[in-house]
Design an enzyme around this catalytic site. Structure first.
Site, mmCIF file in Angstrom:
data_model
loop_
_atom_site.group_PDB
_atom_site.id
_atom_site.type_symbol
_atom_site.label_atom_id
_atom_site.label_comp_id
_atom_site.label_asym_id
_atom_site.label_seq_id
_atom_site.Cartn_x
_atom_site.Cartn_y
_atom_site.Cartn_z
ATOM 1 N N GLY A 41 0.839 -1.207 0.000
ATOM 2 C CA GLY A 41 0.000 0.000 0.000
ATOM 3 C C GLY A 41 0.870 1.252 0.000
ATOM 4 N N GLY A 50 1.686 2.805 -2.622
ATOM 5 C CA GLY A 50 1.367 3.634 -3.792
ATOM 6 C C GLY A 50 2.227 3.288 -4.990
ATOM 7 N N SER A 51 2.382 1.988 -5.256
ATOM 8 C CA SER A 51 3.267 1.589 -6.363
ATOM 9 C C SER A 51 2.749 2.100 -7.708
ATOM 10 C CB SER A 51 3.456 0.073 -6.389
ATOM 11 O OG SER A 51 2.214 -0.572 -6.437
ATOM 12 N N SER A 52 1.430 2.168 -7.875
ATOM 13 C CA SER A 52 0.888 2.630 -9.168
ATOM 14 C C SER A 52 1.223 4.103 -9.384
ATOM 15 C CB SER A 52 -0.632 2.456 -9.207
ATOM 16 O OG SER A 52 -0.962 1.135 -8.912
ATOM 17 N N ALA A 53 1.034 4.897 -8.328
ATOM 18 C CA ALA A 53 1.338 6.332 -8.455
ATOM 19 C C ALA A 53 2.837 6.531 -8.690
ATOM 20 C CB ALA A 53 0.899 7.072 -7.204
ATOM 21 N N ALA A 54 3.654 5.738 -7.989
ATOM 22 C CA ALA A 54 5.106 5.888 -8.145
ATOM 23 C C ALA A 54 5.527 5.497 -9.566
ATOM 24 C CB ALA A 54 5.840 5.039 -7.108
ATOM 25 N N ASP A 105 -1.171 10.486 -3.642
ATOM 26 C CA ASP A 105 -0.051 9.561 -3.830
ATOM 27 C C ASP A 105 0.842 10.002 -4.996
ATOM 28 O OD1 ASP A 105 -2.219 9.032 -5.448
ATOM 29 O OD2 ASP A 105 -2.266 6.876 -5.098
#
Ligand code: MEV
Length: 323
Positions: free
Chosen positions: A109, A111-115, A156
């Protein structure tokens, strides 16, 4: 034009204000020192090739003319939509390889997608020599988040782009750095992966059923965020812990806590932590607890004995950058 660019962006942890931030209130988020790395390079054909081993994508390819169309697998959807949005905005149609490597698990959680999209947006801007400001990078990423998951506050993406510790409000895209010298937090991962859009929709449904109650909870959360900003400035961690506990109680009223999260918080408080709360959407993922250095080891051991995993991260990490 460069042939190959490597970038990275940090993961994040929410300190205060999750869920309410989706409805225009503000939150405090910090970037963590575990990063998502993205390497992009040009191709001779008109294809997109993605390799993202950490989410099980060993090889995914797509014609550029198909970007964002039909069923896009979840694991590559953020990447595909970010490229589609970037290419549309800047009139580009060039074959691309995208390889990602994460220093943290997509389950935390963080925020891998945002990163990944923040790192990708910077990589594309450098690859095609298009100078983008931080706010332009943010707008591109936030649009992509809304395209893919339909909901979200964009905090994020802000953490991944700007880095540091931020006070963020969605409406004004306002990002204010928060000065923190030392944050004695322990992060405990429950081992359970939560799905943010599901939890956000669950809160939306509760809000539909009980609009006044939920709005009241958001207003109280916002008060805590504002208070926390003052308390952080004053460096009063005992008081900050109390605010974490209060924020947690309000999240419980929204129905987003879980037994596993509460167990990790309970043992932390039992060992003498100043306070604890879930961090992020809830339902699993991570909890954070504020502890004095002298009891840190005891709290970490208690979390582990309770089935949690202690994640060693530093806070206030640098935002997106070229490597
Ligand atoms: C998830 O990490 C935090 C939420 O507030 C969603 C969002 O702000 O996008 C629940």
């Amino acid at each position: 034009m460069a042939e190959r660019v490597k970038t990275s962006a940090p993961g994040k942890l929410v300190l205060f204000g999750e869920h309410a931030v989706v409805y225009g209130y503000s939150c405090i988020v910090t970037a963590v020192d575990q990063r998502m790395e993205v390497t992009v390079s040009l191709r001779q054909d008109k294809k997109l090739l993605v390799k993202a081993n950490q989410v099980g994508v060993t090889r995914y390819d797509r014609d550029l003319s198909e970007l964002g169309r039909g069923e896009v697998p979840k694991a590559v959807s953020f990447i595909e939509f970010l490229i589609k949005n970037f290419y549309q905005q800047y009139g580009i149609c060039v074959g691309l390889n995208v390889f990602t490597h994460s220093q943290f698990s997509a389950n935390f959680g963080f925020g891998s997608s945002a990163a990944v999209i923040a790192a990708l947006a910077l990589a594309l801007s450098r690859l095609f020599s298009i100078e983008l400001s931080q706010i332009q990078l943010f707008d591109l990423c936030f649009q992509t988040i809304l395209d893919v998951q339909g909901v979200g506050s964009g905090f994020d993406a802000a953490a991944a782009i700007y880095g540091g510790t931020l006070h963020y409000a969605r409406e004004e895209r306002a990002v204010e750095p928060v000065e923190v010298s030392n944050f004695p937090l322990v992060v405990g991962y429950t081992g359970i992966k939560a799905d943010t859009p599901t939890l956000v929709r669950q809160v939306a449904e509760l809000k539909r059923q009980k609009p006044k109650t939920v709005e009241g909870v958001f207003i109280e959360i916002e008060r805590i965020v504002v208070k926390a900003l003052q308390v952080i400035k004053a460096g009063n961690f005992a008081k900050l812990g109390t605010l974490m506990d209060k924020n947690q109680k309000l999240l419980e009223r929204l129905g987003v806590s879980s037994r596993e999260l509460e167990e990790l918080m309970r043992v932390s408080r039992q060992e003498g932590a100043w306070g604890a709360k879930l961090s992020g959407a809830g339902g699993g993922d991570c909890m954070i607890t504020l502890v004095a250095d002298k009891i840190r080891k005891e709290v970490e051991t208690a979390i582990e004995e309770c089935g949690g995993e202690v994640l060693q991260v530093k806070f206030g990490a640098e935002g997106v950058r070229e490597e």
